[in-house]
Design an enzyme around this catalytic site. Structure first.
Site, mmCIF file in Angstrom:
data_model
loop_
_atom_site.group_PDB
_atom_site.id
_atom_site.type_symbol
_atom_site.label_atom_id
_atom_site.label_comp_id
_atom_site.label_asym_id
_atom_site.label_seq_id
_atom_site.Cartn_x
_atom_site.Cartn_y
_atom_site.Cartn_z
ATOM 1 N N SER A 1 0.815 -1.225 0.000
ATOM 2 C CA SER A 1 0.000 0.000 0.000
ATOM 3 C C SER A 1 0.843 1.267 0.000
ATOM 4 O O SER A 1 1.918 1.329 0.620
ATOM 5 C CB SER A 1 -0.865 -0.014 1.265
ATOM 6 O OG SER A 1 -1.401 1.262 1.509
ATOM 7 N N GLU B 1 0.177 3.632 1.761
ATOM 8 C CA GLU B 1 0.246 4.057 3.165
ATOM 9 C C GLU B 1 1.650 3.815 3.731
ATOM 10 O O GLU B 1 2.027 4.417 4.737
ATOM 11 C CB GLU B 1 -0.767 3.278 4.011
ATOM 12 C CG GLU B 1 -2.152 3.886 4.042
ATOM 13 C CD GLU B 1 -2.228 5.187 4.841
ATOM 14 O OE1 GLU B 1 -1.818 5.189 6.013
ATOM 15 O OE2 GLU B 1 -2.704 6.182 4.289
ATOM 16 N N TYR C 1 -1.549 0.270 10.690
ATOM 17 C CA TYR C 1 -1.796 -0.370 9.392
ATOM 18 C C TYR C 1 -0.578 -0.211 8.476
ATOM 19 O O TYR C 1 -0.091 -1.182 7.887
ATOM 20 C CB TYR C 1 -3.038 0.252 8.739
ATOM 21 C CG TYR C 1 -3.230 -0.123 7.284
ATOM 22 C CD1 TYR C 1 -3.835 -1.332 6.937
ATOM 23 C CD2 TYR C 1 -2.812 0.723 6.246
ATOM 24 C CE1 TYR C 1 -4.010 -1.685 5.600
ATOM 25 C CE2 TYR C 1 -2.989 0.378 4.914
ATOM 26 C CZ TYR C 1 -3.589 -0.820 4.596
ATOM 27 O OH TYR C 1 -3.764 -1.163 3.276
#
Ligand code: NAP
Ligand code: G4F
Length: 328
Positions: A127, A129, A151
């Site tokens: 990801s 992120e 996460y």
């Protein structure tokens, strides 16, 4: 016949990927967790060609038996606790599922293996992120990681262990560093779908306003239907590698609001939007913008749906769903 196993089959990407692989002639297996998963019925109705196999990324024996049953040639590991905000609320569960779950699946692949001349190919759903507090713009495969949430930290572990197993054991393991991708199947907890759904309900008179958090954040938003094609392309190459998948454009939450409200004829969204501290995060990812050059040149991948088309598609879908509810 090629056989694919998808973890996270009940999620947004799992559904798009199942559809896509079926259209390519794959036999599709979907790993589903829980003894009575509420989404299983929907899957059986909408995707009758998917064979559901019971398994959980936190339970190694179930991964081994899932692989033994499905004997996949390709494994797409999409299963995760994927809602960033929730990852602060259940940080250990997030680390266990989104991070260690990847290690478990890689170990299960080592145990079950696959045919010697046709080993199981592995895709990991990494990801953007992971870039978090971004070190450069736009972000590429070589940009250092600086995750900003439990996460993001779990995804960094999943990414690194995928690269490590490829380098340690010569596994065909790829990591797709996907930037935000959305669409009608997006969960209602994510900001785009939360907005498109609220806009539809406001238009239909069943909701007055919408409460959000940080409106300044910017994301590189694409369409999920385009992004699953890149996942598949990664596993069709001669050599495994990692790729950024993005549009190369960034937009703020405010721009999303502007287009979504305009879609139902509301020119000024401000009177309908409030902000609530409960939707702000302990640490924010302010801006993401990906550089998809490698995916474009090596995979021949390119996104087809642009930002205004994506917003329109999502609002139209929610108008259909919400008005059908009213006329029931
Ligand atoms: P999603 O809609 O939230 O789906 C997540 C899936 O993971 C669900 O099917 C969920 O199953 C499953 N899952 C959760 N815990 C599990 C466990 N312990 N064992 C097995 N499965 C479990 O996510 P998505 O948007 O489709 O994203 C797919 C993947 O790509 C995720 O790994 C996500 O982190 C990653 N990703 C997404 C984006 C994006 O913008 N969408 C961008 C980059 C990376 P239940 O329904 O049973 O809970
Ligand atoms: O829609 P979001 O929850 O997505 P976020 O955090 O970017 O994560 C998504 O994309 C990642 C890829 O970069 C995936 F890995 C991850 O699994 C997930 O699919 O939030 C987007 C932005 C954030 O800055 C958030 O603070 O929207 C802001 N926001 C403002 N108000 C809100 C809200 N987010 C949500 N979910 N709800 C709000 O009310």
């Amino acid at each position: 016949m090629a056989r694919a196993l998808i973890t996270g089959i009940t999620g947004q990407d799992g559904q798009h990927l199942a559809e896509f692989l079926h259209s390519k002639g794959y036999e599709v297996f979907g790993m589903i967790k829980g003894q009575n998963n509420a989404r299983a019925e929907l899957l059986r109705d909408e995707f009758p060609y998917v064979e559901l196999v019971s398994g959980d990324l936190t339970d190694l024996p179930s991964l081994v038996s899932t692989l033994e049953r499905a004997q996949p040639t390709e494994i797409y590991n999409l299963g995760a606790i994927s809602f960033v905000h929730f990852s602060w609320i259940q940080a250990e569960l997030t680390a266990n599922t989104t991070g260690l779950g990847v290690l478990r699946m890689l170990e299960a692949i080592r145990m079950v293996g696959g045919a010697q001349n046709n080993p199981m190919r592995f895709y990991q759903a990494s990801s953007s992120e992971m870039f978090g507090k971004v070190r450069e713009m736009p972000q590429t495969e070589l940009t250092p990681f600086h995750p900003r949430s439990p996460y993001g930290c779990a995804k960094v572990f999943g990414h690194d262990i995928t690269v490590n197993y490829r380098e340690s054991y010569g596994m065909y393991a790829c990591s797709g560093i996907l930037f935000n991708h959305e669409g009608p199947r997006r969960g209602l907890e994510f900001v785009t779908r939360k907005i498109s759904n609220a806009v539809a309900r406001i238009k239909l008179g069943v909701q007055q306003d919408i409460s959000l958090g940080n409106l300044d954040a910017k994301r590189d938003w694409g369409y999920a239907g385009d992004y699953v094609k890149a996942m598949w392309l990664m596993l069709q190459q001669d050599e495994p590698d990692d790729y950024v998948v993005a549009t190369g454009e960034t937009h703020s939450i405010e721009e999303f609001l502007e287009l979504a409200f305009a879609e139902v004829g509301i020119a000024d969204w401000h009177p309908y939007v409030t902000q609530d501290p409960k939707f702000f995060r302990p640490a924010e990812v302010d801006l993401l913008i990906g550089d998809p050059t490698k995916a474009k040149t090596k995979l021949g991948w390119t996104p087809e749906v642009n930002f205004p088309e994506l917003v329109k598609m999502m609002v139209e879908n929610d108008l259909r769903i919400e008005s059908a509810k009213l006329h029931r």
